[in-house]
Motif scaffolding. Structure first.
Motif, PDB file in Angstrom:
ATOM      1  N   ARG A 151      23.743  48.554  28.836  1.00 37.95           N
ATOM      2  CA  ARG A 151      22.862  47.790  29.723  1.00 37.95           C
ATOM      3  C   ARG A 151      22.097  46.767  28.881  1.00 37.95           C
ATOM      4  NH1 ARG A 151      22.197  50.262  34.720  1.00 37.95           N
ATOM      5  NH2 ARG A 151      22.828  52.455  34.863  1.00 37.95           N
ATOM      6  N   GLU A 152      22.664  45.585  28.758  1.00 37.29           N
ATOM      7  CA  GLU A 152      22.053  44.523  27.964  1.00 37.29           C
ATOM      8  C   GLU A 152      22.575  43.184  28.433  1.00 37.29           C
ATOM      9  OE1 GLU A 152      23.249  46.105  24.263  1.00 37.29           O
ATOM     10  OE2 GLU A 152      25.166  45.080  24.255  1.00 37.29           O
ATOM     11  N   ALA A 153      21.991  42.116  27.912  1.00 38.35           N
ATOM     12  CA  ALA A 153      22.365  40.776  28.356  1.00 38.35           C
ATOM     13  C   ALA A 153      23.838  40.475  28.094  1.00 38.35           C
ATOM     14  CB  ALA A 153      21.479  39.738  27.660  1.00 38.35           C
ATOM     15  N   SER A 154      24.339  40.935  26.954  1.00 39.18           N
ATOM     16  CA  SER A 154      25.760  40.773  26.625  1.00 39.18           C
ATOM     17  C   SER A 154      26.359  42.168  26.507  1.00 39.18           C
ATOM     18  CB  SER A 154      25.929  39.990  25.318  1.00 39.18           C
ATOM     19  OG  SER A 154      25.379  38.694  25.434  1.00 39.18           O
ATOM     20  N   PRO A 155      26.718  42.789  27.627  1.00 36.35           N
ATOM     21  CA  PRO A 155      27.129  44.192  27.609  1.00 36.35           C
ATOM     22  C   PRO A 155      28.418  44.432  26.841  1.00 36.35           C
ATOM     23  CG  PRO A 155      27.557  43.213  29.751  1.00 36.35           C
ATOM     24  CD  PRO A 155      26.760  42.214  28.983  1.00 36.35           C
ATOM     25  N   LYS A 156      28.495  45.599  26.216  1.00 34.64           N
ATOM     26  CA  LYS A 156      29.680  46.052  25.502  1.00 34.64           C
ATOM     27  C   LYS A 156      30.264  47.240  26.249  1.00 34.64           C
ATOM     28  CE  LYS A 156      28.578  43.130  22.253  1.00 34.64           C
ATOM     29  NZ  LYS A 156      29.311  41.849  22.115  1.00 34.64           N
ATOM     30  N   ARG A 183      46.897  59.377  26.954  1.00 36.16           N
ATOM     31  CA  ARG A 183      45.866  58.939  27.901  1.00 36.16           C
ATOM     32  C   ARG A 183      45.012  57.816  27.300  1.00 36.16           C
ATOM     33  NH1 ARG A 183      45.216  61.785  32.734  1.00 36.16           N
ATOM     34  NH2 ARG A 183      47.231  62.803  33.117  1.00 36.16           N
ATOM     35  N   ILE A 184      44.730  57.918  26.018  1.00 32.54           N
ATOM     36  CA  ILE A 184      43.971  56.841  25.374  1.00 32.54           C
ATOM     37  C   ILE A 184      44.792  55.550  25.371  1.00 32.54           C
ATOM     38  CG2 ILE A 184      42.995  56.045  23.190  1.00 32.54           C
ATOM     39  CD1 ILE A 184      42.272  58.979  22.610  1.00 32.54           C
ATOM     40  N   ALA A 185      46.055  55.656  24.991  1.00 29.05           N
ATOM     41  CA  ALA A 185      46.920  54.477  24.946  1.00 29.05           C
ATOM     42  C   ALA A 185      47.113  53.874  26.333  1.00 29.05           C
ATOM     43  CB  ALA A 185      48.269  54.853  24.345  1.00 29.05           C
ATOM     44  N   THR A 189      41.950  49.137  30.083  1.00 31.77           N
ATOM     45  CA  THR A 189      41.601  47.955  29.296  1.00 31.77           C
ATOM     46  C   THR A 189      41.699  48.304  27.814  1.00 31.77           C
ATOM     47  OG1 THR A 189      39.228  48.436  29.093  1.00 31.77           O
ATOM     48  CG2 THR A 189      39.957  47.312  31.107  1.00 31.77           C
ATOM     49  N   ALA A 190      41.660  47.307  26.977  1.00 37.48           N
ATOM     50  CA  ALA A 190      41.780  47.518  25.530  1.00 37.48           C
ATOM     51  C   ALA A 190      40.441  47.747  24.859  1.00 37.48           C
ATOM     52  CB  ALA A 190      42.483  46.323  24.898  1.00 37.48           C
ATOM     53  N   ASP A 191      39.430  48.138  25.613  1.00 33.32           N
ATOM     54  CA  ASP A 191      38.112  48.375  25.032  1.00 33.32           C
ATOM     55  C   ASP A 191      38.174  49.489  23.982  1.00 33.32           C
ATOM     56  OD1 ASP A 191      36.873  46.462  26.630  1.00 33.32           O
ATOM     57  OD2 ASP A 191      36.572  47.884  28.268  1.00 33.32           O
ATOM     58  N   ILE A 295      27.553  53.868  15.415  1.00 38.23           N
ATOM     59  CA  ILE A 295      28.690  52.943  15.437  1.00 38.23           C
ATOM     60  C   ILE A 295      28.277  51.608  16.025  1.00 38.23           C
ATOM     61  CG2 ILE A 295      30.365  54.837  15.621  1.00 38.23           C
ATOM     62  CD1 ILE A 295      30.556  54.208  18.630  1.00 38.23           C
ATOM     63  N   GLN A 296      29.108  50.625  15.801  1.00 38.49           N
ATOM     64  CA  GLN A 296      28.848  49.289  16.348  1.00 38.49           C
ATOM     65  C   GLN A 296      30.091  48.826  17.083  1.00 38.49           C
ATOM     66  OE1 GLN A 296      28.022  45.978  13.576  1.00 38.49           O
ATOM     67  NE2 GLN A 296      26.138  45.693  14.740  1.00 38.49           N
ATOM     68  N   ILE A 297      29.896  48.469  18.347  1.00 38.76           N
ATOM     69  CA  ILE A 297      30.969  47.939  19.185  1.00 38.76           C
ATOM     70  C   ILE A 297      30.923  46.426  19.095  1.00 38.76           C
ATOM     71  CG2 ILE A 297      31.936  47.842  21.494  1.00 38.76           C
ATOM     72  CD1 ILE A 297      31.946  50.656  20.368  1.00 38.76           C
ATOM     73  N   SER A 298      32.005  45.808  18.698  1.00 37.89           N
ATOM     74  CA  SER A 298      31.990  44.368  18.435  1.00 37.89           C
ATOM     75  C   SER A 298      32.459  43.527  19.606  1.00 37.89           C
ATOM     76  CB  SER A 298      32.855  44.052  17.217  1.00 37.89           C
ATOM     77  OG  SER A 298      34.196  44.480  17.437  1.00 37.89           O
ATOM     78  N   HIS A 299      33.109  44.156  20.600  1.00 32.43           N
ATOM     79  CA  HIS A 299      33.589  43.359  21.735  1.00 32.43           C
ATOM     80  C   HIS A 299      33.615  44.208  22.999  1.00 32.43           C
ATOM     81  CE1 HIS A 299      37.604  45.245  21.805  1.00 32.43           C
ATOM     82  NE2 HIS A 299      37.552  45.195  20.494  1.00 32.43           N
TER      83      HIS A 299
END
Length: 299
Positions: A151-156, A183-185, A189-191, A295-299
């Motif tokens: 929940r942010e301006a540029s959500p990940k 199931r993961i594959a 979406t590719a998130d 962790i950091q989500i980049s996209h």
């Protein structure tokens, strides 16, 4: 705000976010926990749930994860956790279906994350049938998953899978990780993906090697169709650590295998990872140590 926090503490209010709200983080930065809290009806004597639930609450409250994968949670344990830590909402069902049996619940901070989609599947030939089991495991085994958005301006966005593999059947563990990988594959979406769980398998077990070795079949070395690579967050930052046991038997034992994991896809940056040894005068919240990762989500 500081005065409000003091007043809340003095009046005994249990809202974890009012009592110990973390400092602002990078919008793409998330704190993750995997925690087997031990079956609440087990005859554990002095380590029975009734005598240690406050320790479980304290661990979660202290480490303030944004999302938690719980294992071995019964409905009454989840109700107690939700009451003590009302900042969290939950995703999941019991492994016998609906509210029956153990959950692999996903807890998430409702003020930080929202759910886009979620579901459950069983490790069996009929993954959509609640309580089903076919691979040598005497108990049904389940995976709960969610597609989450910050929940942010540029959500990940990211996927979160929480699992608990069988403690007796190696064939079940090996077939379970293959279904998990499929199931993961096959996600919509590719998130990026985060996987938490008690795998009941050490790092050299073929079930774990299957997930972290680019999807190679451990039996014949053939490249499989899912083409999945997962990264062990702890080993990413601590490749040479020797004392890594995560089952402690309520005794704080750190020897043995690391059987609990936080795994991520390679597009996730690992900033921190640790095995949590929190205890109160030698009393432990569970017979497993929790794990955390930032962790950091980049996209």
């Amino acid at each position: 705000m500081r005065l409000l926090t003091v007043l809340l503490v003095l009046c005994g209010c249990s809202n974890v976010w009012a009592q110990s709200r973390p400092s602002a983080r990078d919008g793409a930065e998330l704190r993750v926990m995997s925690f087997n809290i031990r079956y609440g009806k087990a005859p554990d004597g002095e380590n029975h749930w009734d005598k240690r639930h406050d320790l479980v609450f304290e661990v979660i409250r202290t480490h303030r994860p944004d999302v938690v994968g719980l294992q071995e949670a019964l409905r009454f344990q989840l109700d107690a956790i939700r009451k003590a830590l009302p900042g969290y909402d939950e995703i999941g069902v019991g492994r016998e279906g609906e509210d029956r049996g153990e959950y692999n619940t996903i807890l998430y901070r409702a003020d930080r994350l929202k759910v886009l989609d979620s579901g459950n599947f069983w490790y069996s030939d009929t993954p959509s049938v609640p309580g089903s089991k076919h691979w040598g495991n005497n108990l049904p085994r389940i995976c709960t998953w969610a597609h989450l958005e910050t929940r942010e301006a540029s959500p990940k966005r990211f996927y979160f899978f929480n699992t608990h593999l069988d403690h007796q059947s190696q064939p079940s563990r090996e077939r379970s990780v293959r279904l998990l990988a499929e199931r993961i594959a096959g996600r919509k979406t590719a998130d990026p993906v985060v996987v938490t769980g008690d795998f009941n398998a050490g790092e050299n077990n073929p079930a774990i090697q299957y997930l972290v070795s680019r999807g190679e079949d451990s039996r014949n070395g053939a490249q499989t169709e899912h083409r999945l690579t997962l990264i062990d967050t702890f080993r990413k930052l601590h490749p040479d650590a020797k004392v890594v046991g995560t089952f402690n038997g309520f005794k704080g034992t750190r020897t043995g295998d690391k059987i609990d994991y936080i795994l991520v896809t390679p597009d996730v940056r690992v900033l921190q990872a640790e095995i949590v040894y929190d205890n109160r005068d030698g009393r432990y919240p569970s017979d497993h140590f929790p794990l955390t990762a930032t962790i950091q989500i980049s996209h």
